[in-house]
Design a protein around this motif. Structure first.
Motif, PDB file in Angstrom:
ATOM      1  N   GLU A   1       0.784  -1.312   0.149  1.00 41.90           N
ATOM      2  CA  GLU A   1      -0.125   0.075   0.079  1.00 41.90           C
ATOM      3  C   GLU A   1       0.878   1.320   0.017  1.00 41.90           C
ATOM      4  OE1 GLU A   1      -3.942  -0.866   2.381  1.00 41.90           O
ATOM      5  OE2 GLU A   1      -2.355  -1.569   3.544  1.00 41.90           O
ATOM      6  N   ILE A   2       2.019   1.168   0.646  1.00 41.52           N
ATOM      7  CA  ILE A   2       2.618   2.344   0.728  1.00 41.52           C
ATOM      8  C   ILE A   2       4.363   2.206   0.170  1.00 41.52           C
ATOM      9  CG2 ILE A   2       1.757   3.438   2.684  1.00 41.52           C
ATOM     10  CD1 ILE A   2       3.885   2.260   4.508  1.00 41.52           C
ATOM     11  N   GLY A   3       4.489   1.212  -0.087  1.00 44.36           N
ATOM     12  CA  GLY A   3       6.063   0.871  -0.790  1.00 44.36           C
ATOM     13  C   GLY A   3       6.791   0.159   0.364  1.00 44.36           C
ATOM     14  N   ASP A   4       7.940  -0.491   0.022  1.00 44.87           N
ATOM     15  CA  ASP A   4       8.836  -1.241   0.939  1.00 44.87           C
ATOM     16  C   ASP A   4       9.605  -0.272   1.685  1.00 44.87           C
ATOM     17  OD1 ASP A   4      10.424  -0.341  -1.012  1.00 44.87           O
ATOM     18  OD2 ASP A   4      11.004  -2.422  -1.593  1.00 44.87           O
ATOM     19  N   GLU A   5      10.124   0.834   1.291  1.00 46.74           N
ATOM     20  CA  GLU A   5      10.958   1.765   2.074  1.00 46.74           C
ATOM     21  C   GLU A   5       9.977   2.255   3.293  1.00 46.74           C
ATOM     22  OE1 GLU A   5      12.191   3.893  -1.456  1.00 46.74           O
ATOM     23  OE2 GLU A   5      14.089   2.828  -1.514  1.00 46.74           O
ATOM     24  N   LEU A   6       8.861   3.026   2.794  1.00 50.07           N
ATOM     25  CA  LEU A   6       8.079   3.692   3.664  1.00 50.07           C
ATOM     26  C   LEU A   6       7.271   2.546   4.930  1.00 50.07           C
ATOM     27  CD1 LEU A   6       6.051   6.277   1.755  1.00 50.07           C
ATOM     28  CD2 LEU A   6       7.766   6.516   3.391  1.00 50.07           C
TER      29      LEU A   6
ATOM     30  N   GLY B   1      16.836  -7.580  -2.867  1.00 48.20           N
ATOM     31  CA  GLY B   1      16.552  -6.945  -3.996  1.00 48.20           C
ATOM     32  C   GLY B   1      16.368  -5.499  -3.955  1.00 48.20           C
ATOM     33  N   ILE B   2      17.749  -4.950  -4.011  1.00 47.95           N
ATOM     34  CA  ILE B   2      18.102  -3.670  -3.646  1.00 47.95           C
ATOM     35  C   ILE B   2      19.056  -3.166  -5.005  1.00 47.95           C
ATOM     36  CG2 ILE B   2      17.706  -3.658  -1.466  1.00 47.95           C
ATOM     37  CD1 ILE B   2      20.822  -3.907  -0.988  1.00 47.95           C
ATOM     38  N   ALA B   3      19.565  -1.981  -5.008  1.00 46.19           N
ATOM     39  CA  ALA B   3      20.088  -1.538  -6.273  1.00 46.19           C
ATOM     40  C   ALA B   3      21.612  -1.856  -6.112  1.00 46.19           C
ATOM     41  CB  ALA B   3      19.948  -0.119  -6.458  1.00 46.19           C
ATOM     42  N   SER B   4      22.241  -1.757  -5.141  1.00 43.16           N
ATOM     43  CA  SER B   4      23.655  -1.834  -4.834  1.00 43.16           C
ATOM     44  C   SER B   4      23.897  -2.789  -3.761  1.00 43.16           C
ATOM     45  CB  SER B   4      24.246  -0.753  -4.588  1.00 43.16           C
ATOM     46  OG  SER B   4      24.176   0.207  -5.750  1.00 43.16           O
TER      47      SER B   4
ATOM     48  N   LYS C   1      14.400  -3.514   3.656  1.00 41.61           N
ATOM     49  CA  LYS C   1      13.778  -3.313   2.846  1.00 41.61           C
ATOM     50  C   LYS C   1      13.090  -4.495   2.204  1.00 41.61           C
ATOM     51  CE  LYS C   1      15.210  -1.446  -1.333  1.00 41.61           C
ATOM     52  NZ  LYS C   1      15.694  -0.349  -2.184  1.00 41.61           N
ATOM     53  N   ASP C   2      13.966  -5.460   1.944  1.00 43.38           N
ATOM     54  CA  ASP C   2      13.501  -6.879   1.307  1.00 43.38           C
ATOM     55  C   ASP C   2      12.551  -7.405   2.499  1.00 43.38           C
ATOM     56  OD1 ASP C   2      14.886  -6.795  -1.292  1.00 43.38           O
ATOM     57  OD2 ASP C   2      16.639  -6.979  -0.035  1.00 43.38           O
TER      58      ASP C   2
END
Length: 389
Positions: A99-104, A254-257, A309-310
């Motif tokens: 509903e709000i995204g993994d980071e939030l 599942g992160i960028a770096s 985050k994952d």
């Protein structure tokens, strides 16, 4: 000295030139006032970058929350990348990552007493968060990933730059990962070089400082990553990184770096196998099967290590087996300022919030600081005290 390995897709450079024209035109429209920028009475701190992902925005946002949340009512606003909802969403205790995204979701799960909201239109989001009927008592708003959202004029604009991906070595999308030309860093009030090695030498700091070539009004900071104790995602167990020396680890990201995390873990475990998905990957049933197969290929003792985050997305994957659920441990990441810069950074942030907040208690505190100190009764009124963390 750092050795950079910035991958540039040379054959896409003509498209990057076209992208530069489009970005340059947009920025010029803001400069000329054709596109309008709004200022707000409530203090606004923006945290963002010039590159696509991977600079450590969330740990730095969490640092700001820890600095301020026991002094003022903090609100965090982001677009909520890859969320399944639309419009403005204010997170509650039952709000999910979808509903709000993994980071939030990660932020709300760690800081229950702050406002956390997702809204693509940041101006609309700020209007909502400063409306007491929607989010009561907001004193300061932290904008996550908003350096390019120029419709808002923040009071402090913080730009993050990955140590491992210098701006000078990068190129604009799609050949590189720059969202804007490196010259756009001039809009930042503070620039933070993130993910620095802990053993960085004095000469390296000087070289980076010279290369960044900032203006006198800009402050340059350096931060490095620190890891807290691992905790079991679907249980109550905890363990330290040092306890992994006889453990085989499947690093699930599942992160960028993820490379820095992999390098740091390799020194602490018996063996490490990496299972890396794309940034903000939406885990599905077939991924659960892959995770279990990869885990079973490791000898005992074995665990899965993932990021916070994952973990926000893995919580919603109900096809994980009991064995996998028991094996998943989350590794929290925090940032630490280098060169003794923490106190100066904290004071800059606190002074800005105190100076611009409408909170009557904060205003009284600001005025009281200018007066000689007088003994106060233990039963007197309590005021919010700004003390550097």
């Amino acid at each position: 000295m750092r050795e950079t390995k910035v991958k540039i897709h040379q054959w896409l450079l003509p498209l990057s030139w076209l992208y530069r024209l489009a970005v340059g035109l947009r920025n010029q429209l803001f400069t000329l006032g054709v596109l309008k920028t709004r200022s707000f009475d409530t203090p606004v701190i923006a945290v963002g970058n010039l590159t696509v992902g991977g600079t450590g925005k969330t740990p730095h946002v969490e640092y700001l929350i820890r600095l301020l949340h026991d002094k003022v009512k903090v609100a965090v606003l982001s677009r909520g990348y890859k969320r399944k909802s639309k419009g403005f969403v204010l997170a509650g205790d039952e709000t999910t990552a979808s509903e709000i995204g993994d980071e939030l979701f990660q932020v709300k799960n760690k800081f229950r007493n702050i406002h956390v909201a997702a809204c693509k239109n940041r101006c609309e989001g700020i209007d909502k968060l400063t409306d007491d009927s929607v989010a009561e008592g907001t004193d300061v708003i932290i904008l996550d990933d908003a350096f390019q959202h120029r419709y808002v004029k923040p009071g402090i604009n913080i730009l993050l730059v990955d140590y491992n991906r210098p701006l000078d070595d990068d190129r604009l999308l799609p050949a590189g990962r720059l969202r804007e030309p490196k010259e756009s860093k001039s809009r930042a009030d503070m620039v933070i070089i993130t993910k620095c090695p802990k053993n960085l030498k004095a000469i390296d700091f000087r070289v980076i400082t010279k290369t960044m070539n900032l203006f006198p009004y800009q402050d340059l900071f350096f931060t490095t990553l620190c890891y807290s104790s691992l905790y079991q995602l679907f249980g109550d167990s905890q363990r330290t990184i040092d306890s992994l020396n006889d453990t085989n680890v499947l690093l699930l990201t599942g992160i960028a770096s993820p490379n820095q995390m992999r390098a740091d873990l390799q020194d602490h475990c018996a063996s490490l196998k990496q299972l890396a998905y794309s940034d903000h990957h939406n885990f599905r049933a077939k991924d659960a099967a892959t995770i279990e197969r990869q885990l079973n290929e490791l000898p005992q003792p074995r665990i899965i290590v993932t990021t916070e985050k994952d973990a926000a997305r893995l919580r919603e994957l109900n096809t994980l087996s009991d064995e996998v659920r028991k094996a998943i441990f989350v590794l929290p990441i925090e940032v630490k300022f280098m060169l003794g810069q923490e106190e100066y950074f904290n004071e800059k942030i606190i002074s800005y919030v105190r100076k611009n907040s409408k909170n009557s208690t904060l205003t009284k505190k600001k005025k009281d600081d200018k007066k000689p100190r007088k003994p106060q009764s233990a039963t007197g009124p309590r005021t919010i005290s700004f003390i550097n963390n």
